[in-house]
Design a protein around this motif. Structure first.
Motif, PDB file in Angstrom:
ATOM      1  N   GLY A  11       0.799  -1.227   0.000  1.00  0.00           N
ATOM      2  CA  GLY A  11       0.000   0.000   0.000  1.00  0.00           C
ATOM      3  C   GLY A  11       0.822   1.262   0.000  1.00  0.00           C
ATOM      4  O   GLY A  11       0.259   2.358   0.156  1.00  0.00           O
ATOM      5  N   LEU A  12       2.134   1.141  -0.168  1.00  0.00           N
ATOM      6  CA  LEU A  12       2.993   2.327  -0.151  1.00  0.00           C
ATOM      7  C   LEU A  12       2.622   3.309  -1.258  1.00  0.00           C
ATOM      8  O   LEU A  12       2.654   4.523  -1.068  1.00  0.00           O
ATOM      9  N   ARG A  13       2.318   2.794  -2.449  1.00  0.00           N
ATOM     10  CA  ARG A  13       1.934   3.646  -3.573  1.00  0.00           C
ATOM     11  C   ARG A  13       1.261   2.788  -4.630  1.00  0.00           C
ATOM     12  O   ARG A  13       1.397   1.561  -4.648  1.00  0.00           O
ATOM     13  N   GLY A  14       0.568   3.417  -5.534  1.00  0.00           N
ATOM     14  CA  GLY A  14      -0.066   2.676  -6.616  1.00  0.00           C
ATOM     15  C   GLY A  14       0.962   2.121  -7.583  1.00  0.00           C
ATOM     16  O   GLY A  14       1.988   2.754  -7.844  1.00  0.00           O
ATOM     17  N   GLY A  15       0.695   0.929  -8.122  1.00  0.00           N
ATOM     18  CA  GLY A  15       1.585   0.318  -9.109  1.00  0.00           C
ATOM     19  C   GLY A  15       2.838  -0.286  -8.528  1.00  0.00           C
ATOM     20  O   GLY A  15       3.749  -0.648  -9.278  1.00  0.00           O
ATOM     21  N   ILE A  16       2.908  -0.393  -7.192  1.00  0.00           N
ATOM     22  CA  ILE A  16       4.112  -0.977  -6.584  1.00  0.00           C
ATOM     23  C   ILE A  16       4.004  -2.502  -6.602  1.00  0.00           C
ATOM     24  O   ILE A  16       2.909  -3.075  -6.497  1.00  0.00           O
ATOM     25  N   HIS A  17       5.137  -3.179  -6.795  1.00  0.00           N
ATOM     26  CA  HIS A  17       5.199  -4.637  -6.769  1.00  0.00           C
ATOM     27  C   HIS A  17       6.151  -5.054  -5.655  1.00  0.00           C
ATOM     28  O   HIS A  17       7.293  -4.576  -5.599  1.00  0.00           O
ATOM     29  N   VAL A  18       5.662  -5.924  -4.773  1.00  0.00           N
ATOM     30  CA  VAL A  18       6.430  -6.336  -3.597  1.00  0.00           C
ATOM     31  C   VAL A  18       6.781  -7.806  -3.728  1.00  0.00           C
ATOM     32  O   VAL A  18       5.927  -8.632  -4.071  1.00  0.00           O
ATOM     33  N   ALA A  19       8.038  -8.142  -3.446  1.00  0.00           N
ATOM     34  CA  ALA A  19       8.503  -9.529  -3.472  1.00  0.00           C
ATOM     35  C   ALA A  19       9.166  -9.852  -2.138  1.00  0.00           C
ATOM     36  O   ALA A  19       9.639  -8.967  -1.421  1.00  0.00           O
ATOM     37  N   HIS A  20       9.172 -11.143  -1.833  1.00  0.00           N
ATOM     38  CA  HIS A  20       9.786 -11.616  -0.580  1.00  0.00           C
ATOM     39  C   HIS A  20      10.763 -12.741  -0.938  1.00  0.00           C
ATOM     40  O   HIS A  20      10.398 -13.906  -0.940  1.00  0.00           O
ATOM     41  N   PRO A  21      12.001 -12.395  -1.245  1.00  0.00           N
ATOM     42  CA  PRO A  21      12.950 -13.413  -1.717  1.00  0.00           C
ATOM     43  C   PRO A  21      13.438 -14.352  -0.626  1.00  0.00           C
ATOM     44  O   PRO A  21      13.710 -15.516  -0.883  1.00  0.00           O
ATOM     45  N   GLU A  22      13.553 -13.861   0.613  1.00  0.00           N
ATOM     46  CA  GLU A  22      14.104 -14.712   1.668  1.00  0.00           C
ATOM     47  C   GLU A  22      13.889 -14.072   3.027  1.00  0.00           C
ATOM     48  O   GLU A  22      13.789 -12.853   3.163  1.00  0.00           O
ATOM     49  N   ALA A  23      13.779 -14.896   4.040  1.00  0.00           N
ATOM     50  CA  ALA A  23      13.807 -14.535   5.463  1.00  0.00           C
ATOM     51  C   ALA A  23      13.237 -13.146   5.731  1.00  0.00           C
ATOM     52  O   ALA A  23      12.050 -12.907   5.590  1.00  0.00           O
ATOM     53  N   ASP A  24      14.129 -12.189   6.143  1.00  0.00           N
ATOM     54  CA  ASP A  24      13.688 -10.869   6.569  1.00  0.00           C
ATOM     55  C   ASP A  24      13.855  -9.805   5.501  1.00  0.00           C
ATOM     56  O   ASP A  24      13.834  -8.613   5.797  1.00  0.00           O
ATOM     57  N   THR A  25      14.028 -10.186   4.256  1.00  0.00           N
ATOM     58  CA  THR A  25      14.302  -9.250   3.166  1.00  0.00           C
ATOM     59  C   THR A  25      13.108  -9.162   2.215  1.00  0.00           C
ATOM     60  O   THR A  25      12.516 -10.181   1.851  1.00  0.00           O
ATOM     61  N   PHE A  26      12.769  -7.931   1.844  1.00  0.00           N
ATOM     62  CA  PHE A  26      11.737  -7.679   0.847  1.00  0.00           C
ATOM     63  C   PHE A  26      12.341  -6.880  -0.303  1.00  0.00           C
ATOM     64  O   PHE A  26      13.312  -6.135  -0.111  1.00  0.00           O
ATOM     65  N   LEU A  27      11.750  -7.013  -1.486  1.00  0.00           N
ATOM     66  CA  LEU A  27      12.140  -6.233  -2.658  1.00  0.00           C
ATOM     67  C   LEU A  27      10.909  -5.512  -3.193  1.00  0.00           C
ATOM     68  O   LEU A  27       9.823  -6.100  -3.260  1.00  0.00           O
ATOM     69  N   LEU A  28      11.076  -4.245  -3.556  1.00  0.00           N
ATOM     70  CA  LEU A  28       9.988  -3.447  -4.094  1.00  0.00           C
ATOM     71  C   LEU A  28      10.421  -2.880  -5.440  1.00  0.00           C
ATOM     72  O   LEU A  28      11.605  -2.562  -5.634  1.00  0.00           O
TER      73      LEU A  28
END
Length: 865
Positions: free
Chosen positions: A510-527
């Motif tokens: 929900g940070l912004r419109g059109g954002i894509h969030v991924a969760h590659p491992e453990a405590d790390t996210f990619l946006l």
């Protein structure tokens, strides 16, 4: 009773590059009731020499061989020994090439997967050779004298004829009785048109007047004729004009009955079509998203490539069989596909061929609905089928016990022989396997592109998304880490920590419109998101949003929880034009943010020191190759059940003269990017071979695994180098080759050929880091692979994640179904080891069992008696 004279040996010349395949041929040849004398060749020179010295009775040839093909062999044999039967024995020749080869002079064709037919094919070829030799002698005798001509003509099995200028038959030899069913005197005076099938009248009407006008002859003109009993026969005719002065008196010639050859060509054509369907359905199984898509494609392929008029697949629903998918002529489909489900028992469809096939779990075929005497087919069904244009049908159950049924319909009479039924059974088995595999693979495929904890896309899916965004403009990539996540998990438990990750992922979206969030491992996210501002402004915006984000709490298990974040940002294409480069730079910025205790760091020139470090590494690596600074460390593998040493993996280390041991994670990517890895990889292979040879004195059967990169595998002389290094082992090499699944999927067919060659050298082949890339077993069906290595990231999650346990369980089960062993790497706890043993994993590797060690230390610790 006295013993008769011993039969002379059958001299068989095999043009075959595989000794193993040659041995399979010999095993089938021994079924012949005579002794066998054989010779195997695999080059043009060897074949030329063998034809002169060995003088074979029959030649058996593979079709596809490196550097020397079956077509070349056929040409040589026809030229050097034209009367010698030549039979192709291959699994790779297609329909068109098979028929072309028969027309060029091959005597027969046998599939390697059906070698039971080989003795019969050879006996038939020998009979044909004898008959052909006899015909050749007869034709030669025709030119020697009129007196001998008469006797030879009368004994020929071919129809020898003469016609006058009006094309009326003036002479026929007795062979015409076998070919057409008429005695010679019955044909006298009849016009040749009467003896030709009406379907060929137009061709004859066009060509024959030209031949008569120009007094030409013809060779091997293939026409169809009608036997007296009404059956259609194939004839191949050769004729020459009879000239008196300048007047055409008529024609004389010979007709050879090619009905059997035409039947054989048609048979090959049908087999090739079914093979094409098998191949296409197999390929579709790799691409189909679900069962319905697969079943629709299977029906379509059966009609378009298999030559069937219509196809249908029914599936069981309770106590009835419902037509699920069809393809073909709509009117025909209306006749064969009932609107309502067919009850499996007690209904009006009890005698329907499809229901009988399903209930009795066997193949049921109707060769000809026009045959009123055929048993087990209701009259009403027969009339309906004929009315709609269905002449024949074959039905095959899918699964055992069956869950469905495949029905194939044709508008021509079709008698299915044993070979065709076997291939169609294979088709049914392929469909059954593919449907089952898709059911299991759907979950596996989902996990291949999603994190099992949060359900968010993983790194592979994320990079695909970034790549698509880059095609349309500037893209921001953000790497984000949760501070103190390990402490949260340790204090509150894994379930609470996982729920926190789920809640955080939802909030980040929900940070912004059109954002894509991924969760590659453990405590790390990619946006990632498309950006239309410069990097500095985007960085300020994101920092403000993250600051606001961290001030709010997350609701986890009914309580409010505050989390700390650190983030790094890179904006492409300025900070990288490829997804991997953008992620790498974002992670570099994240590392800087963590080191500086800042909320967000944007990639900049400050961080370019990493580039300087890479340049220095490249320079030192070039010196390391000549300075012998590389060493191998070996990590043991143990049998999960017995605990015995089962082998080791060779791991490359760099002993830098100034910095000591440098991590492979730092220098191996540089080796690969610069191309230096090819030379280093050859050194690794030579060193590993020398080491395991020394160890085998103390531990017979010891094997060492070596990792091979994509660059090495695709190098032009990779196989030649391996052949040279492994030749002394004569197909019993002590080396296992490990490659990642990403390397394979780049070109599955090329990978299959390379891996097949490595296995021929005696190497075993393992897929390394399985599950981190494409995570699909579909392509493994086509590859010569021995082992799967489950990636350490899955092993690390076994104790905390039920989803990971499910994923590993399915992977091991599917691997075993394909006959593959499984190695788990990164085993660090007894709980992990015990769980993997319980799941049936064969081999374990990890710090729990042994760290990588220099060769001498490894030998002292693990190979001491």
């Amino acid at each position: 009773m006295g013993q008769g004279r011993m039969m002379a040996p059958l001299k068989v010349l095999m043009v075959e590059d595989s000794a193993a395949d040659a041995e399979l041929l010999l095993r089938e040849l021994r079924r012949l009731d005579r002794p066998i004398e054989h010779l195997r060749v695999h080059s043009e020179d060897m074949l030329q020499d063998a034809l002169e010295r060995f003088v074979p009775d029959v030649v058996l040839s593979d079709y596809s061989m490196p550097g020397f093909g079956g077509s070349d062999a056929l040409e040589i044999v026809i030229k050097r020994a034209p009367g010698t039967p030549f039979v192709f024995v291959s699994g790779t020749i297609g329909e068109e090439r098979a028929i072309e080869a028969l027309q060029r002079g091959a005597w027969d064709y046998v599939l390697k997967e059906n070698l039971r037919r080989l003795p019969m094919a050879i006996e038939r070829a020998l009979r044909m050779a004898a008959e052909r030799a006899e015909r050749t002698a007869i034709q030669r005798a025709l030119h020697e004298s009129e007196e001998r001509f008469r006797g030879i003509v009368e004994s020929s099995q071919d129809w020898i004829w003469e016609v006058d200028a009006e094309l009326r038959v003036s002479y026929s030899n007795p062979a015409v009785a076998d070919i057409l069913g008429y005695e010679p005197d019955e044909l006298h005076g009849r016009v040749v048109y009467e003896l030709i099938d009406p379907a060929d009248h137009v061709e004859v009407a066009i060509r024959l007047p030209v031949i008569s006008r120009d007094a030409q002859g013809w060779r091997r003109w293939r026409l169809r004729g009608r036997h007296r009993n009404g059956h259609r026969r194939g004839r191949e005719s050769t004729g020459r004009p009879l000239i008196e002065g300048d007047r055409l008196r008529g024609f004389r010639g010979i007709c050879h009955d090619v009905t059997e050859r035409l039947r054989q060509e048609a048979h090959i054509h049908r087999l090739a079509r079914i093979h094409a369907v098998l191949s296409a359905v197999g390929n579709m199984a790799l691409r189909a998203a679900d069962r319905d898509e697969l079943l629709v494609a299977a029906c379509r392929i059966a009609v378009e490539q298999g030559g069937f008029t219509a196809a249908g697949i029914g599936v069981r629903e309770g106590d009835a069989l419902r037509v699920a998918r069809t393809y073909g002529d709509p009117g025909l489909i209306a006749a064969v596909a009932p609107d309502q489900p067919m009850p499996l028992a007690g209904g009006s469809y009890d005698e329907h061929p499809s229901l009988r096939a399903f209930n009795e779990v066997r193949v049921v075929s109707v060769p000809d609905y026009a045959d009123g005497d055929i048993a087990g087919v209701p009259r009403g069904l027969r009339e309906t089928m004929l009315e709609r244009g269905v002449r024949s049908q074959i039905s095959l159950p899918l699964g055992n016990p069956p869950w469905g049924l495949l029905a194939l319909y044709s508008d021509a009479m079709r008698v299915y022989d044993e070979e065709e039924v076997a291939l169609l059974r294979r088709l049914a088995d392929e469909l059954d396997y593919a449907v089952d595999f898709l059911a299991r693979g759907e979950r596996l495929q989902y996990l291949a592109y999603h994190n099992p904890t949060t359900g968010l896309p993983n790194r592979a899916a994320f990079q695909q998304r970034v790549g698509r965004l880059l095609e349309h403009g500037d893209v921001a990539v953000v790497a984000l880490v949760v501070l103190g996540f390990g402490r949260i998990g340790g204090v509150r438990g894994r379930d609470f920590a996982n729920s926190l990750l789920v809640a955080l992922g939802e909030e980040l979206q929900g940070l912004r419109g059109g954002i894509h969030v991924a969760h590659p491992e453990a405590d790390t996210f990619l946006l990632t998101f498309a950006t239309h501002d410069d990097a500095e402004n985007e960085c300020h915006w994101l920092e403000a949003r993250l600051d606001e984000f961290t001030r709010h709490s997350l609701l986890v298990h009914g309580e409010r929880v505050h989390v700390g974040l650190r983030a790094g940002m890179a904006v492409g294409p300025g900070h990288g034009s490829e997804p991997d480069a953008l992620e790498r730079n974002a992670l570099a910025a994240l590392a800087d943010a963590v080191a500086r205790h800042g909320l967000l760091r944007c990639y900049s020139a400050e961080l370019s020191q990493n580039t300087a470090r890479r340049i220095a590494l490249e320079r030192d690596l070039r010196q390391a190759i000549d300075g012998e600074q590389f060493v191998l460390h070996f990590q043991p593998k143990f049998d999960a059940a017995s605990g015995r040493l089962a082998g080791a993996e060779a791991l490359l280390r760099w002993n830098h003269p100034g910095e000591g041991l440098i991590s492979p994670a730092e220098f191996v990517p540089v080796l690969e990017e610069t191309g230096l890895l090819v030379g280093v990889g050859r050194w690794v292979l030579r060193e590993a071979i020398a080491t395991v040879q020394a160890w085998r004195d103390r531990c017979p059967g010891m094997r060492v695994a070596v990792n091979v990169s994509a660059r090495e595998l695709r190098h032009a002389d990779f196989l030649d180098a391996c052949r040279e290094l492994l030749a002394p082992f004569e197909g019993e090499a002590p080396i296992d080759i490990e490659i990642t699944e990403g390397v394979i999927i780049e070109d599955v067919e090329q990978s299959r050929c390379l891996l097949q060659a490595l296995r021929a050298f005696g190497c075993r082949v393992a897929i390394d880091d399985f599950g981190t890339g494409y995570s699909s077993l579909n392509y493994l069906v086509r590859l010569p692979v021995d082992t799967l290595k489950i990636d350490r990231s899955f092993v690390a999650m076994l104790e905390q994640s039920p989803e990971t346990v499910t994923l590993v369980t399915n992977t091991i089960g599917l691997a075993h179904a394909l006959g593959l062993d499984v190695v788990a790497e990164g085993v660090e706890t007894e709980a992990q080891a015990n769980l993997l043993r319980g799941l049936g994993c064969e081999l374990l590797q990890g710090f729990l069992l042994g760290r990588p060690l220099p060769a001498e230390t490894f030998a002292e610790r693990f190979l001491t008696a």
